[in-house]
Design a protein around this motif. Structure first.
Motif, PDB file in Angstrom:
ATOM      1  N   SER A   1     -68.545   8.939  25.693  1.00  0.00           N
ATOM      2  CA  SER A   1     -67.620   9.967  25.441  1.00  0.00           C
ATOM      3  C   SER A   1     -67.353  11.230  25.746  1.00  0.00           C
ATOM      4  O   SER A   1     -68.834  12.026  26.126  1.00  0.00           O
ATOM      5  N   PHE A   2     -66.383  11.491  26.234  1.00  0.00           N
ATOM      6  CA  PHE A   2     -66.013  12.654  26.136  1.00  0.00           C
ATOM      7  C   PHE A   2     -65.096  13.747  24.919  1.00  0.00           C
ATOM      8  O   PHE A   2     -64.683  13.009  24.148  1.00  0.00           O
ATOM      9  N   GLY A   3     -66.131  14.035  24.264  1.00  0.00           N
ATOM     10  CA  GLY A   3     -65.817  14.902  23.054  1.00  0.00           C
ATOM     11  C   GLY A   3     -65.865  13.358  22.157  1.00  0.00           C
ATOM     12  O   GLY A   3     -66.713  13.236  21.871  1.00  0.00           O
TER      13      GLY A   3
ATOM     14  N   ASP B   1     -64.369   7.815  23.038  1.00  0.00           N
ATOM     15  CA  ASP B   1     -65.435   7.369  23.524  1.00  0.00           C
ATOM     16  C   ASP B   1     -64.734   6.429  24.918  1.00  0.00           C
ATOM     17  O   ASP B   1     -63.691   5.960  24.955  1.00  0.00           O
ATOM     18  N   VAL B   2     -64.692   6.506  26.369  1.00  0.00           N
ATOM     19  CA  VAL B   2     -64.760   6.451  27.175  1.00  0.00           C
ATOM     20  C   VAL B   2     -65.165   5.094  27.909  1.00  0.00           C
ATOM     21  O   VAL B   2     -64.510   4.021  28.586  1.00  0.00           O
ATOM     22  N   ILE B   3     -66.185   5.369  27.525  1.00  0.00           N
ATOM     23  CA  ILE B   3     -67.225   3.686  28.325  1.00  0.00           C
ATOM     24  C   ILE B   3     -67.547   2.759  27.215  1.00  0.00           C
ATOM     25  O   ILE B   3     -69.027   4.041  26.227  1.00  0.00           O
TER      26      ILE B   3
ATOM     27  N   GLY C   1     -60.347  -2.664  38.278  1.00  0.00           N
ATOM     28  CA  GLY C   1     -59.753  -2.250  36.571  1.00  0.00           C
ATOM     29  C   GLY C   1     -58.814  -1.934  36.659  1.00  0.00           C
ATOM     30  O   GLY C   1     -58.405  -0.416  37.808  1.00  0.00           O
ATOM     31  N   PRO C   2     -57.755  -1.576  36.082  1.00  0.00           N
ATOM     32  CA  PRO C   2     -56.704  -0.841  35.875  1.00  0.00           C
ATOM     33  C   PRO C   2     -56.515   0.627  36.279  1.00  0.00           C
ATOM     34  O   PRO C   2     -57.940   0.974  35.128  1.00  0.00           O
ATOM     35  N   SER C   3     -55.796   2.025  36.164  1.00  0.00           N
ATOM     36  CA  SER C   3     -56.454   3.480  36.273  1.00  0.00           C
ATOM     37  C   SER C   3     -56.157   3.235  34.216  1.00  0.00           C
ATOM     38  O   SER C   3     -56.140   3.215  33.579  1.00  0.00           O
ATOM     39  N   GLY C   4     -57.279   4.588  34.583  1.00  0.00           N
ATOM     40  CA  GLY C   4     -57.599   5.441  33.532  1.00  0.00           C
ATOM     41  C   GLY C   4     -58.955   3.760  32.411  1.00  0.00           C
ATOM     42  O   GLY C   4     -59.291   4.765  31.063  1.00  0.00           O
ATOM     43  N   CYS C   5     -59.368   3.071  33.020  1.00  0.00           N
ATOM     44  CA  CYS C   5     -60.567   2.133  32.129  1.00  0.00           C
ATOM     45  C   CYS C   5     -61.722   2.494  32.417  1.00  0.00           C
ATOM     46  O   CYS C   5     -61.948   2.203  31.605  1.00  0.00           O
ATOM     47  N   GLY C   6     -62.044   4.142  32.925  1.00  0.00           N
ATOM     48  CA  GLY C   6     -63.269   4.409  32.831  1.00  0.00           C
ATOM     49  C   GLY C   6     -64.498   4.156  34.241  1.00  0.00           C
ATOM     50  O   GLY C   6     -65.460   4.311  34.576  1.00  0.00           O
ATOM     51  N   LYS C   7     -63.666   3.471  35.618  1.00  0.00           N
ATOM     52  CA  LYS C   7     -64.447   3.037  36.853  1.00  0.00           C
ATOM     53  C   LYS C   7     -65.098   4.295  36.796  1.00  0.00           C
ATOM     54  O   LYS C   7     -66.049   4.567  37.301  1.00  0.00           O
ATOM     55  N   SER C   8     -64.224   5.368  37.344  1.00  0.00           N
ATOM     56  CA  SER C   8     -64.654   6.226  37.886  1.00  0.00           C
ATOM     57  C   SER C   8     -65.585   7.286  37.488  1.00  0.00           C
ATOM     58  O   SER C   8     -67.079   7.551  37.804  1.00  0.00           O
ATOM     59  N   THR C   9     -65.331   7.341  35.929  1.00  0.00           N
ATOM     60  CA  THR C   9     -67.123   7.680  35.019  1.00  0.00           C
ATOM     61  C   THR C   9     -68.282   6.715  34.318  1.00  0.00           C
ATOM     62  O   THR C   9     -68.797   7.772  35.238  1.00  0.00           O
ATOM     63  N   LEU C  10     -67.547   5.513  34.804  1.00  0.00           N
ATOM     64  CA  LEU C  10     -69.065   4.900  34.971  1.00  0.00           C
ATOM     65  C   LEU C  10     -69.800   5.174  36.162  1.00  0.00           C
ATOM     66  O   LEU C  10     -71.052   5.386  36.330  1.00  0.00           O
TER      67      LEU C  10
ATOM     68  N   ASP D   1     -65.598   5.530  45.108  1.00  0.00           N
ATOM     69  CA  ASP D   1     -64.847   5.965  44.852  1.00  0.00           C
ATOM     70  C   ASP D   1     -62.833   5.966  45.405  1.00  0.00           C
ATOM     71  O   ASP D   1     -62.649   6.718  45.866  1.00  0.00           O
ATOM     72  N   GLU D   2     -63.057   4.706  45.061  1.00  0.00           N
ATOM     73  CA  GLU D   2     -61.846   4.405  45.483  1.00  0.00           C
ATOM     74  C   GLU D   2     -61.506   4.947  46.554  1.00  0.00           C
ATOM     75  O   GLU D   2     -60.660   5.972  47.433  1.00  0.00           O
ATOM     76  N   PRO D   3     -61.837   4.876  48.453  1.00  0.00           N
ATOM     77  CA  PRO D   3     -61.936   5.372  49.451  1.00  0.00           C
ATOM     78  C   PRO D   3     -60.941   4.646  50.307  1.00  0.00           C
ATOM     79  O   PRO D   3     -60.871   5.709  51.241  1.00  0.00           O
TER      80      PRO D   3
HETATM   81  N1  LIG Z   1     -63.422  15.393  31.846  1.00  0.00           N
HETATM   82  C1  LIG Z   1     -62.592  14.241  31.211  1.00  0.00           C
HETATM   83  N2  LIG Z   1     -62.810  14.930  29.643  1.00  0.00           N
HETATM   84  C2  LIG Z   1     -62.121  14.185  28.753  1.00  0.00           C
HETATM   85  N3  LIG Z   1     -61.338  12.666  29.270  1.00  0.00           N
HETATM   86  C3  LIG Z   1     -62.289  12.363  30.351  1.00  0.00           C
HETATM   87  C4  LIG Z   1     -62.204  12.617  31.372  1.00  0.00           C
HETATM   88  N4  LIG Z   1     -62.669  12.734  32.759  1.00  0.00           N
HETATM   89  C5  LIG Z   1     -62.222  10.857  32.157  1.00  0.00           C
HETATM   90  N5  LIG Z   1     -61.190  11.015  31.131  1.00  0.00           N
HETATM   91  C6  LIG Z   1     -60.940   9.902  30.503  1.00  0.00           C
HETATM   92  O1  LIG Z   1     -61.617   9.069  30.757  1.00  0.00           O
HETATM   93  C7  LIG Z   1     -60.339   7.746  30.887  1.00  0.00           C
HETATM   94  C8  LIG Z   1     -61.477   7.301  31.787  1.00  0.00           C
HETATM   95  O2  LIG Z   1     -61.258   7.927  33.129  1.00  0.00           O
HETATM   96  P1  LIG Z   1     -61.651   7.330  34.860  1.00  0.00           P
HETATM   97  O3  LIG Z   1     -61.568   8.782  35.868  1.00  0.00           O
HETATM   98  O4  LIG Z   1     -62.770   7.005  34.455  1.00  0.00           O
HETATM   99  O5  LIG Z   1     -60.627   6.727  34.588  1.00  0.00           O
HETATM  100  P2  LIG Z   1     -60.478   5.255  36.208  1.00  0.00           P
HETATM  101  O6  LIG Z   1     -60.625   3.965  35.884  1.00  0.00           O
HETATM  102  O7  LIG Z   1     -61.365   6.023  37.065  1.00  0.00           O
HETATM  103  O8  LIG Z   1     -58.820   5.852  36.772  1.00  0.00           O
HETATM  104  P3  LIG Z   1     -58.418   5.827  37.896  1.00  0.00           P
HETATM  105  O9  LIG Z   1     -58.073   4.289  38.283  1.00  0.00           O
HETATM  106  O10 LIG Z   1     -56.737   6.202  37.570  1.00  0.00           O
HETATM  107  O11 LIG Z   1     -59.336   7.002  39.095  1.00  0.00           O
HETATM  108  C9  LIG Z   1     -59.761   8.521  31.149  1.00  0.00           C
HETATM  109  O12 LIG Z   1     -58.563   8.124  30.018  1.00  0.00           O
HETATM  110  C10 LIG Z   1     -59.641   9.623  31.395  1.00  0.00           C
HETATM  111  O13 LIG Z   1     -58.307  10.466  30.461  1.00  0.00           O
END
Ligand SMILES: Nc1ncnc2c1ncn2[C@@H]1O[C@H](COP(=O)(O)OP(=O)(O)OP(=O)(O)O)[C@@H](O)[C@H]1O
Ligand SMILES: [Mg+2]
Lengths: 293, 334
Positions: free
Chosen positions: B12-14, B17-19, B36-45, B158-160
């Motif tokens: 969670s970011f604050g 919940d992201v993952i 997965g599509p943009s913003g689904c949390g791939k990079s975060t994982l 990460d998306e190299p």
């Molecule tokens: N530091 C942060 N603080 C708050 N929210 C964040 C932070 N980093 C990412 N998020 C949120 O977490 C969600 C997932 O972000 P993430 O970067 O993992 O997406 P992604 O799947 O890698 O997307 P992309 O394909 O666009 O890179 C997004 O909705 C983003 O807004």
């Protein structure tokens, strides 16, 4: 590709830069010309006539023990002001850069000292360190330290350095922070993954990438210490004790306006003019190829 | 080399919940793609595995060791970033040698390892150049080189390839796959490009808004999508979705059926009528886009030899019932 506006004729661009040229002419070229002219003469004690001495004023200055001492004082003072203000600013900028929450407030607070005029800053510091009623002096007294910058040359130098550096920290902080934030976060992360801990990262990645900012600030701060600290010195020490804080700019004033030796004072101005020209050229040369890596 | 295990991993970011809890076992030497599509949390994982983001709850294990509280440098991983994140003030050689120098590897061995990597990646002529003097593809290779010289237990990507042009992307995709095969290093690879995922992965995780909708081998996922989202995301052109009510016998409940474009035929008499919009002849195959009565888009993929209907013509569509994927109102496969 270069993006620049091109004008057809000569008159419009000329008109647009005219105010700047006028201001520069009235407030810079004219006084500078006067200084150069006067530096070649010695006026009589009543200011009624001037006697041509050629480079006599300069010859005298360079052989003058006090003038050379003032050079050394200026060097020490500038180095201290620059190192202190840049060091503290860099430290604070690194902290602010790592801070995510509340960095806005922190930044705003840190910018305030920059808005305080040097002379006012000087008075503030003088108040705190006043030998009789100063708060800091009182606390130092409790610790058994007898602070007296009016008599002690080292303490006088310390005080003017701190007072001059203080206002400068804000300015340097802003540039350092901008410089730090311009370094891509992923580069730092890559270094962390490569095994570099905080200090190694700072030494091998951050510091080199920050070097254009550092160099720029170095030149700007030296110029500041040379020329703009007059107000601080005037309010706190008036160049004393024993000329221990008489930097070149202050000597121009005290010889010219207090000592009434206008020829020598003008010659000193010309020397300062030469120094600032060199510094400016260095700065421009460098900024032209700002990205050095 | 190592295994990677994720146990009910959450972030969670604050308050956001992201993952939402991901479980996965990655075998030694396996190539797993997170798609997965943009913003689904791939990079975060991925960044949680790298140690660049803190773990909110759950566990990340590398080789059976819980690494939740370990710094990135202690995890024995290497990462390739989307923007490559090369050190701009260092030569290609120094970029690759950086991690080894910090690890205090003896100089001759550093030279040796960098030379081997440079040879593998065809970077030998560029070792003394700065990153800004390289093309995008070459920079990408330097980033790869920096990762492989360290011989880490796990590679993270990460998306190299997303900053490269289409042709180079295909070429580098192949190279990455070959390299990974040769080195046999466990890899986690993030992409939003389903073709990249299909071609690279031993197994893939299809992410949808912080949830792993499906984990499996690419062809299994393609043939057997677990959710409507996966059916729509994996495969190009995407699966056609049709209201179950429209074709009758859908069982009610607002569900939809999915049918892949290659499984739909144009006939005289079928299960659904649609009007031809336009046709894209791609050479080996033709994509025909139609509009159903309820306004839904349907794509048919047919071989080049078959006749192409005119625009505006009404056609009947037919398919084998065996190819139909049924989804309930929540998008879950029935
Ligand atoms: N530091 C942060 N603080 C708050 N929210 C964040 C932070 N980093 C990412 N998020 C949120 O977490 C969600 C997932 O972000 P993430 O970067 O993992 O997406 P992604 O799947 O890698 O997307 P992309 O394909 O666009 O890179 C997004 O909705 C983003 O807004
Ligand atoms: Mg991402």
């Amino acid at each position: 590709m270069e993006k620049r506006v091109t004008f057809k004729g000569i008159w419009l661009p000329l008109l647009l830069v005219l105010p700047q040229i006028l201001i520069t002419a009235v407030f810079f070229f004219y006084p500078a010309g006067q200084a150069i002219y006067q530096s070649l003469f010695i006026p009589d004690p009543f200011g009624l006539s001037m006697q041509w001495v050629g480079l006599g004023n300069f010859e005298y200055l360079l052989s003058d023990r006090y003038y050379r001492a003032s050079f050394l004082t200026t060097a020490i003072f500038s180095i201290l002001v620059t190192v202190v203000s840049m060091g503290v600013a860099l430290y604070l900028a690194v902290l602010a850069d790592r801070l995510i929450k509340g960095s806005g407030t922190y930044r705003t607070l840190l910018i305030w000292p920059y808005a305080v005029a040097p002379a006012v800053a000087g008075v503030l510091w003088l108040f705190m360190f006043n030998t009789r009623v100063g708060v800091v002096t009182w606390y130092l007294g409790l610790l058994g330290y007898d602070w007296n910058h009016v008599l002690n040359e080292g303490e006088a130098m310390g005080l003017v350095v701190v007072a001059s550096a203080w206002g400068r920290i804000s300015y340097n902080f802003l540039f350092f922070l901008a410089g730090l934030q311009a370094i891509p976060k992923s580069v730092i992360e890559a270094a962390a993954i490569d095994g570099a801990r905080f200090w190694t990262r700072f030494r091998t990645i951050v510091w080199p990438l920050l070097s254009p900012t550092t160099f720029f600030l170095l030149v700007v701060n030296i110029i500041y210490a040379f020329f703009e600290t007059f107000g601080v010195i005037h309010t706190i020490t008036s160049g004393g004790p024993q000329q221990a804080t008489t930097i070149l700019v202050y000597k121009v004033y005290s010889d010219g306006f207090v000592g009434q030796d206008l020829g020598s004072s003008a010659a000193q101005s010309v020397i300062l003019l030469a120094i600032v020209s060199v510094l400016t050229v260095v700065q421009f040369k460098y900024i032209e190829r700002r990205v050095h890596y | 080399m190592a295994t990677v295990t994720l146990k009910n991993l959450k972030k969670s970011f604050g308050p956001t919940d992201v993952i939402h809890g991901i479980d996965m076992d990655i075998a030694d030497g396996e190539f797993v793609v997170i798609v997965g599509p943009s913003g689904c949390g791939k990079s975060t994982l991925l960044r949680m595995v790298a140690g660049l983001e803190t773990v909110t709850s759950g566990e990340v294990q590398i080789d059976g060791r819980v690494v939740n509280n370990e710094e990135p440098m202690d995890r024995d991983i290497a990462m390739v970033f989307q923007n490559y994140a090369l050190y701009p003030h260092m030569s290609v050689f120094d970029n690759m040698a950086y991690g080894l120098k910090i690890a205090k590897v003896p100089k001759p061995e550093i030279a040796d390892r960098v030379a081997t990597a440079a040879k593998l990646l065809q970077l030998e002529p560029y070792l003394q150049r700065k990153p800004r003097e390289l093309s995008g593809g070459q920079r990408q290779r330097v980033a790869m080189g920096r990762a492989i010289v360290r011989k880490p237990a796990v590679f993270l990507f990460d998306e190299p390839l997303s900053n490269l042009d289409a042709k180079l992307r295909v070429q580098m995709r192949l190279e990455i796959k070959q390299l990974q095969r040769e080195l046999g290093v466990t890899s986690l690879y993030v992409t939003h490009d389903q073709v990249e995922a299909m071609t690279l992965a031993d197994r893939m995780i299809v992410m949808n808004a912080g949830v792993a909708d499906q984990i499996g081998a690419p062809l299994d996922v393609y043939a057997n999508p677990a959710t409507e989202f996966v059916a729509g995301f994996i495969g190009s052109p995407p699966t056609n979705f049709i209201d179950a009510a429209l074709i009758g016998g859908g069982g009610g409940g607002g569900g939809r059926i999915g049918i892949r474009p290659e499984h739909v035929r144009l006939t005289d008499q079928g299960q659904l009528e649609a009007v031809v919009g336009y046709a894209e002849a791609l050479g080996a195959e033709t994509l025909i886009h139609l509009r159903a009565k309820d306004g839904g888009q349907i794509t048919v993929r047919q071989d080049a030899g078959q006749p192409i209907p005119h625009e505006g013509q009404t056609c009947a569509l037919d398919w084998d019932t065996a190819q139909v994927m049924r989804f309930d109102a929540n998008g879950m496969r029935q």
